[in-house]
Design a protein around this motif. Sequence first.
Motif, PDB file in Angstrom:
ATOM      1  N   LYS A 106      42.107  37.049  43.590  1.00 56.45           N
ATOM      2  CA  LYS A 106      41.963  36.975  42.142  1.00 56.45           C
ATOM      3  C   LYS A 106      43.329  36.658  41.527  1.00 56.45           C
ATOM      4  N   THR A 107      43.298  36.338  40.245  1.00 53.60           N
ATOM      5  CA  THR A 107      44.534  36.163  39.492  1.00 53.60           C
ATOM      6  C   THR A 107      44.774  37.414  38.659  1.00 53.60           C
ATOM      7  N   LEU A 108      45.917  38.029  38.860  1.00 54.13           N
ATOM      8  CA  LEU A 108      46.302  39.215  38.095  1.00 54.13           C
ATOM      9  C   LEU A 108      47.055  38.785  36.851  1.00 54.13           C
ATOM     10  N   LYS A 109      46.554  39.166  35.694  1.00 55.49           N
ATOM     11  CA  LYS A 109      47.240  38.934  34.431  1.00 55.49           C
ATOM     12  C   LYS A 109      46.736  39.955  33.417  1.00 55.49           C
ATOM     13  N   LEU A 110      47.284  39.934  32.218  1.00 57.38           N
ATOM     14  CA  LEU A 110      46.865  40.897  31.203  1.00 57.38           C
ATOM     15  C   LEU A 110      45.369  40.807  30.961  1.00 57.38           C
ATOM     16  N   ASN A 111      44.742  41.964  30.703  1.00 58.39           N
ATOM     17  CA  ASN A 111      43.333  41.897  30.354  1.00 58.39           C
ATOM     18  C   ASN A 111      43.196  41.324  28.940  1.00 58.39           C
ATOM     19  N   GLN A 112      42.001  40.860  28.645  1.00 62.32           N
ATOM     20  CA  GLN A 112      41.782  40.081  27.423  1.00 62.32           C
ATOM     21  C   GLN A 112      42.123  40.853  26.157  1.00 62.32           C
ATOM     22  N   LYS A 113      41.727  42.136  26.110  1.00 60.46           N
ATOM     23  CA  LYS A 113      41.981  42.880  24.879  1.00 60.46           C
ATOM     24  C   LYS A 113      43.468  43.183  24.690  1.00 60.46           C
ATOM     25  N   ALA A 114      44.191  43.397  25.784  1.00 61.46           N
ATOM     26  CA  ALA A 114      45.635  43.616  25.674  1.00 61.46           C
ATOM     27  C   ALA A 114      46.333  42.334  25.241  1.00 61.46           C
ATOM     28  N   VAL A 125      39.543  50.518  42.755  1.00 57.33           N
ATOM     29  CA  VAL A 125      40.122  49.178  42.656  1.00 57.33           C
ATOM     30  C   VAL A 125      41.422  49.170  43.460  1.00 57.33           C
ATOM     31  N   ALA A 126      41.521  48.253  44.417  1.00 56.66           N
ATOM     32  CA  ALA A 126      42.744  48.095  45.194  1.00 56.66           C
ATOM     33  C   ALA A 126      43.332  46.714  44.921  1.00 56.66           C
ATOM     34  N   ILE A 127      44.634  46.664  44.763  1.00 59.40           N
ATOM     35  CA  ILE A 127      45.344  45.411  44.499  1.00 59.40           C
ATOM     36  C   ILE A 127      46.397  45.228  45.589  1.00 59.40           C
ATOM     37  N   MET A 128      46.324  44.103  46.277  1.00 60.55           N
ATOM     38  CA  MET A 128      47.190  43.868  47.436  1.00 60.55           C
ATOM     39  C   MET A 128      48.009  42.591  47.266  1.00 60.55           C
ATOM     40  N   LYS A 152      57.110  37.595  28.300  1.00 65.24           N
ATOM     41  CA  LYS A 152      57.031  37.592  29.758  1.00 65.24           C
ATOM     42  C   LYS A 152      55.661  38.078  30.226  1.00 65.24           C
ATOM     43  N   LEU A 153      55.147  39.121  29.596  1.00 68.60           N
ATOM     44  CA  LEU A 153      53.824  39.639  29.946  1.00 68.60           C
ATOM     45  C   LEU A 153      52.737  38.599  29.694  1.00 68.60           C
ATOM     46  N   LEU A 154      52.819  37.933  28.552  1.00 74.98           N
ATOM     47  CA  LEU A 154      51.816  36.935  28.206  1.00 74.98           C
ATOM     48  C   LEU A 154      51.857  35.735  29.146  1.00 74.98           C
ATOM     49  N   ALA A 155      53.034  35.422  29.667  1.00 72.03           N
ATOM     50  CA  ALA A 155      53.195  34.226  30.494  1.00 72.03           C
ATOM     51  C   ALA A 155      52.962  34.482  31.981  1.00 72.03           C
ATOM     52  N   THR A 156      52.909  35.743  32.385  1.00 69.03           N
ATOM     53  CA  THR A 156      52.861  36.062  33.813  1.00 69.03           C
ATOM     54  C   THR A 156      51.438  36.113  34.353  1.00 69.03           C
ATOM     55  N   SER A 157      51.232  35.450  35.477  1.00 67.78           N
ATOM     56  CA  SER A 157      49.994  35.570  36.252  1.00 67.78           C
ATOM     57  C   SER A 157      50.345  35.329  37.713  1.00 67.78           C
ATOM     58  N   VAL A 158      49.652  35.994  38.619  1.00 64.54           N
ATOM     59  CA  VAL A 158      49.975  35.888  40.037  1.00 64.54           C
ATOM     60  C   VAL A 158      48.720  36.120  40.866  1.00 64.54           C
ATOM     61  N   LYS A 207      40.322  46.680  35.903  1.00 61.43           N
ATOM     62  CA  LYS A 207      39.432  45.592  36.327  1.00 61.43           C
ATOM     63  C   LYS A 207      39.590  44.379  35.428  1.00 61.43           C
ATOM     64  N   GLY A 208      39.863  44.634  34.148  1.00 56.05           N
ATOM     65  CA  GLY A 208      40.025  43.544  33.209  1.00 56.05           C
ATOM     66  C   GLY A 208      41.254  42.689  33.466  1.00 56.05           C
ATOM     67  N   MET A 209      42.153  43.170  34.324  1.00 54.19           N
ATOM     68  CA  MET A 209      43.346  42.400  34.671  1.00 54.19           C
ATOM     69  C   MET A 209      43.101  41.447  35.825  1.00 54.19           C
ATOM     70  N   LEU A 210      41.917  41.487  36.420  1.00 57.70           N
ATOM     71  CA  LEU A 210      41.597  40.664  37.592  1.00 57.70           C
ATOM     72  C   LEU A 210      40.680  39.523  37.157  1.00 57.70           C
ATOM     73  N   HIS A 211      41.159  38.306  37.299  1.00 57.92           N
ATOM     74  CA  HIS A 211      40.455  37.121  36.806  1.00 57.92           C
ATOM     75  C   HIS A 211      40.143  36.157  37.949  1.00 57.92           C
ATOM     76  N   ASP A 212      38.995  35.495  37.851  1.00 56.39           N
ATOM     77  CA  ASP A 212      38.602  34.508  38.860  1.00 56.39           C
ATOM     78  C   ASP A 212      39.446  33.238  38.726  1.00 56.39           C
TER      79      ASP A 212
END
Length: 252
Positions: free
Chosen positions: A6-14, A84-87, A198-204, A247-252
């Motif tokens: 998945k892509t980890l980034k800020l959840n939508q409401k944040a 929820v596990a994030i690796m 930085k938070l808004l721009a970060t995804s990994v 969970k909201g931080m995990l995007h397809d």
Amino acid sequence: MSWQQKTLKLNQKAEQALKDNLNGKPTACNLTLKGIKMGVHNWTHGIEEKSNRYLSPENAVKALKAKLTDHADPNLPQSAVQIVAIMVTSPSLDDFITACEQVQILLPEPVFKQAYDYAKASRTLQDSKMIKTPTIASPAFSKPADITPQTSRQLQGILRNAQAVATASQAADPFTALAKLKEAKKARDQQNQQQVQKLLATSVKVYTFQGDGMAASAVQIEKNIPTSQHIFTACLMFIGEDLTNIKGMLHD
């Protein structure tokens, strides 16, 4: 459920709350999580060799599964829970360092910060054999507590600051107090602005596992584990009744 990328980034409401804040429209946003978290990485435990410490995703999962099924642990959750596990895992030390650096912007948890620091320190060391499955302290489960990621706490502080100033600006005199608030807001905004951008721009890209219930998750967590050729691994597992915010931080 099995492991998925998945892509980890800020959840939508944040993300929306932060954008509203930048546009001068403070928005309330509750990002609190309650439960338990535990993690493991290459340097948690195991045999230390002269050149490095290695950990496969399979061995990391074995260590976490052992805790999900440790009925000797007096604090093992008995009620219905979400997991929820994030690796972060890679066959390359440099790629692992880069991924950990990005992940800890969004999740500045000890497991990722420690893995990042140790990996950087060992960058120049030579390769060696994989270590045995690491161990996690027992009892691993504590009483449920606040497990809100530090980033979420920072976000809530930013949003509270914006709301406080907006409320004060709508109030009547004294103008002096309002001026002081505006001055304080300006200083705080300068401090927060870089972090927000930085938070808004970060995804990994990360590997994730999501399950319901201890027993079911213990079975499913061994499905579709990333390849054992990934010898650098850091994994964090959240356990709680409602993990919607993570969970909201995990995007397809």
